[in-house]
Enzyme design. Structure first.
Site, mmCIF file in Angstrom:
data_model
loop_
_atom_site.group_PDB
_atom_site.id
_atom_site.type_symbol
_atom_site.label_atom_id
_atom_site.label_comp_id
_atom_site.label_asym_id
_atom_site.label_seq_id
_atom_site.Cartn_x
_atom_site.Cartn_y
_atom_site.Cartn_z
ATOM 1 N N GLY A 58 66.016 -15.282 -103.315
ATOM 2 C CA GLY A 58 66.672 -16.921 -102.581
ATOM 3 C C GLY A 58 65.346 -17.496 -102.778
ATOM 4 O O GLY A 58 64.888 -18.023 -103.683
ATOM 5 N N THR A 59 65.541 -18.691 -102.289
ATOM 6 C CA THR A 59 64.352 -20.242 -102.094
ATOM 7 C C THR A 59 63.215 -20.111 -102.720
ATOM 8 O O THR A 59 62.626 -20.413 -103.595
ATOM 9 C CB THR A 59 64.820 -21.777 -101.081
ATOM 10 O OG1 THR A 59 66.056 -21.790 -101.570
ATOM 11 C CG2 THR A 59 64.188 -22.347 -102.101
ATOM 12 N N PHE A 60 62.584 -18.839 -102.070
ATOM 13 C CA PHE A 60 61.775 -19.249 -101.700
ATOM 14 C C PHE A 60 61.154 -18.490 -103.636
ATOM 15 O O PHE A 60 59.912 -19.311 -103.914
ATOM 16 C CB PHE A 60 60.959 -17.058 -101.539
ATOM 17 C CG PHE A 60 59.403 -16.800 -101.067
ATOM 18 C CD1 PHE A 60 58.711 -17.806 -100.193
ATOM 19 C CD2 PHE A 60 59.191 -16.534 -102.239
ATOM 20 C CE1 PHE A 60 57.351 -17.216 -99.924
ATOM 21 C CE2 PHE A 60 57.258 -16.355 -102.532
ATOM 22 C CZ PHE A 60 56.952 -16.184 -101.216
#
Lengths: 164, 164, 164, 164
Positions: free
Chosen positions: C11-13
């Site tokens: 994910g973007t994290f």
């Protein structure tokens, strides 16, 4: 003293993350350059933001616009922030159309918004060189080198500019 | 090409926070300078870390050490990272003892470890100027200016260097 | 005390900029999470990096893999770092397959590598809640809220999670 | 829902570098906390900045002021940002004077202005724990632990809080 003309044309240097789209975008402002110039209270400059493009999307009409902006400026020292992918093409175009001025192109492999150091380093190295040079011509300043534009190229495997 | 001699003498530029002591300290390494030089793969340099002092603690023995290091180097272009408070004193000392070389002193008002931008900007502006200059002398490069050392001073009210 | 199971699914994290490709990528490591956990010397945890995907590319086989990893772990408290776009889908899937454990999903709208604050804030808020909760169930913790998973959704216009 | 009361009392967490004085100072604002709370759009809170001290300078009059602020608030969940050196003393003082509320003290070994991660991690861990807890008492949350205040102490050699 005549101001240095600083032209922002976009490129990776300026990109910022847009959380709504989940993408890095070339913004329509010059926030990255202004953040650096904030520490240049002694530099006499004019900042003009004339293009906001990834340099892969830049065409000869854009290059003519850059050349025209330089030709019609009273400044004789010009610093251009440009995408790295076609910096060489723009430099060759300017070499045909701009005489009697000193133009230095610079940029960054990593956006200022992600890592301030490389973008700041390239920009300020170019600005320091521009302050003291008395030469005319079209130069590229990247990664600790300044050279006549045809003598520095982007090594795409290493992700750095090198002398050639 | 002859390498540029980069001398680290300490100062705010290098300071780092020590969480055990709760204080900013001048470290005995050159991590800040090396972080910037990481982006200068084309620069031919020798980095020497010779002093690690807040410049208010610097004395003439320290300055003689700096001068001696420059005199005995084969380099003719020297970049000195120095504390801002006595940068002018060191420059005057060097002007008496160093001839036939180009020396540029720079530093920062805010440690690189706290805000990378100002320190990187000053250092790279000085490095860019040093690359293209053909002059001899002792110069200061700070906040977007490079000048013969007696023409830039630290304005302590504003926290910036200005022309005088 | 039984360790908290921390699952990294991408994910973007986790995204980082690849200067060679000019793109943000989900890396195959957990550097972002490890940078945060560096400040959690008192937390007893097991970190497993099981998927490295933008959550738009996540499918039910991936979700079954997450569920299976949770079911076969001895931990009863699980923190999942997940992309924001399909966090709700994974939560619903887990609600069907995971009983008798407390699972909190979190993530970020901006990569840790671009701005550490939001990612750190969401992760540590979730970790703090997980330390003290005694409930079972599938929860989402984002932007200063923790709630049963169906009570927080991603407002795509605002770029934040909100209660519903 | 009743707002969480967030009390800023100063400490390393808040310190910022003053380039004019060349020192880290505890500012009279709550900018660091506000930068974190910017990512907490779902948290219902009241932020009050009541002291601006290095915790070594804090005295019992200051502690009485903190206790009084908590006693007279309608909130039953309180998060205190406090210097690490006397966090234990303030916690013991509050344990004598505050009943029927849940108070969590947190702080940082490194200022948010120097490294955002540790300060954000401690603050948000505490905030997440405060959201879900149903207990009363005076707690410390630091470095991935939350515990009754007498069970966490600052290890001054290691620069971290540990269980005791």
């Amino acid at each position: 003293m005549e101001p240095i003309l600083i032209l922002n044309t976009g490129g990776t240097f300026n990109k910022r993350y847009n959380p709504l789209r989940g993408e890095l975008e070339v913004p329509k402002d010059s926030n990255a350059i202004e953040s650096i110039l904030h520490h240049c209270s002694n530099t006499h400059y004019t900042l003009r933001s004339i293009l906001h493009k990834d340099s892969l999307e830049m065409n000869d009409a854009d290059r003519a616009h850059i050349a025209h902006t330089i030709q019609t400026s009273t400044s004789h020292k010009i610093l251009i922030v440009h995408g790295t992918d076609t910096m060489d093409q723009t430099a060759r175009f300017l070499a045909l159309h701009v005489k009697e001025k000193c133009v230095i192109l610079t940029g960054a492999m990593v956006p200022f918004s992600i890592d301030t150091t490389e973008a700041t380093a390239n920009f300020m190295f170019a600005l320091g060189a521009l302050h003291v040079t008395e030469k005319k011509g079209i130069y590229i300043a990247m990664h600790g080198a300044i050279a006549e534009h045809s003598h520095l190229y982007k090594n795409r495997e290493k992700g750095i500019f090198e002398r050639c």
